[in-house]
Write a protein that holds these residues in place. Structure first.
Motif, PDB file in Angstrom:
ATOM      1  N   ASN A   1       4.256  10.000   4.187  1.00 18.50           N
ATOM      2  CA  ASN A   1       4.571   8.592   3.567  1.00 18.50           C
ATOM      3  C   ASN A   1       4.083   8.733   1.997  1.00 18.50           C
ATOM      4  N   TYR A   2       4.177   9.903   1.361  1.00 15.24           N
ATOM      5  CA  TYR A   2       3.840  10.177   0.100  1.00 15.24           C
ATOM      6  C   TYR A   2       4.699   8.866  -0.765  1.00 15.24           C
ATOM      7  N   LEU A   3       4.041   8.122  -1.734  1.00 16.76           N
ATOM      8  CA  LEU A   3       4.674   7.219  -2.675  1.00 16.76           C
ATOM      9  C   LEU A   3       5.697   6.280  -1.764  1.00 16.76           C
ATOM     10  N   GLN A   4       5.638   6.080  -0.627  1.00 18.05           N
ATOM     11  CA  GLN A   4       6.534   5.076   0.081  1.00 18.05           C
ATOM     12  C   GLN A   4       5.828   3.903   0.055  1.00 18.05           C
ATOM     13  N   PRO A   5       6.300   2.776  -0.467  1.00 14.15           N
ATOM     14  CA  PRO A   5       5.689   1.415  -0.383  1.00 14.15           C
ATOM     15  C   PRO A   5       5.712   0.768   1.062  1.00 14.15           C
ATOM     16  N   ILE A   6       4.489   0.414   1.370  1.00 16.29           N
ATOM     17  CA  ILE A   6       4.585  -0.136   2.772  1.00 16.29           C
ATOM     18  C   ILE A   6       3.929  -1.553   2.598  1.00 16.29           C
TER      19      ILE A   6
ATOM     20  N   VAL B   1       0.848  -1.228  -0.328  1.00 16.57           N
ATOM     21  CA  VAL B   1      -0.002  -0.210  -0.161  1.00 16.57           C
ATOM     22  C   VAL B   1       0.715   1.195   0.196  1.00 16.57           C
ATOM     23  N   GLN B   2       0.253   2.395  -0.456  1.00 16.17           N
ATOM     24  CA  GLN B   2       0.943   3.480  -0.316  1.00 16.17           C
ATOM     25  C   GLN B   2       0.112   4.862  -0.393  1.00 16.17           C
ATOM     26  N   ARG B   3       0.343   5.992   0.266  1.00 19.43           N
ATOM     27  CA  ARG B   3      -0.244   7.172  -0.045  1.00 19.43           C
ATOM     28  C   ARG B   3      -0.092   7.868  -1.181  1.00 19.43           C
TER      29      ARG B   3
END
Length: 69
Positions: free
Chosen positions: A25-30, A16-18
């Motif tokens: 967390n913009y464009l940070q894959p989690i 997921v990502q924002r």
């Protein structure tokens, strides 16, 4: 394999990502190791920093499925 349609009563491993620029967390894959699809609708994942919903970028059916007691 990534899915676009979620099956009911199924667990997935997801990324997921924002997608909102104002979130830290913009464009940070989690990675989400267990995401449950209830009735074909995946459970929501909330950002721990901005408290808004995160977007599911990919999901893979867990095989084997976790045992539920």
């Amino acid at each position: 394999m990534s899915v676009t349609t979620f099956a009911p009563a199924t667990y997935y491993a997801a990324v997921v990502q924002r997608l909102t620029e104002t979130c830290p967390n913009y464009l940070q894959p989690i990675d989400v190791p267990q995401l449950y699809s209830n009735g074909g609708t995946p459970g929501g994942v909330q950002c721990g920093l901005c408290q808004h919903s995160m977007d599911i970028m990919s999901a893979t059916v867990l095989d084997p499925q976790p045992e539920v007691c």
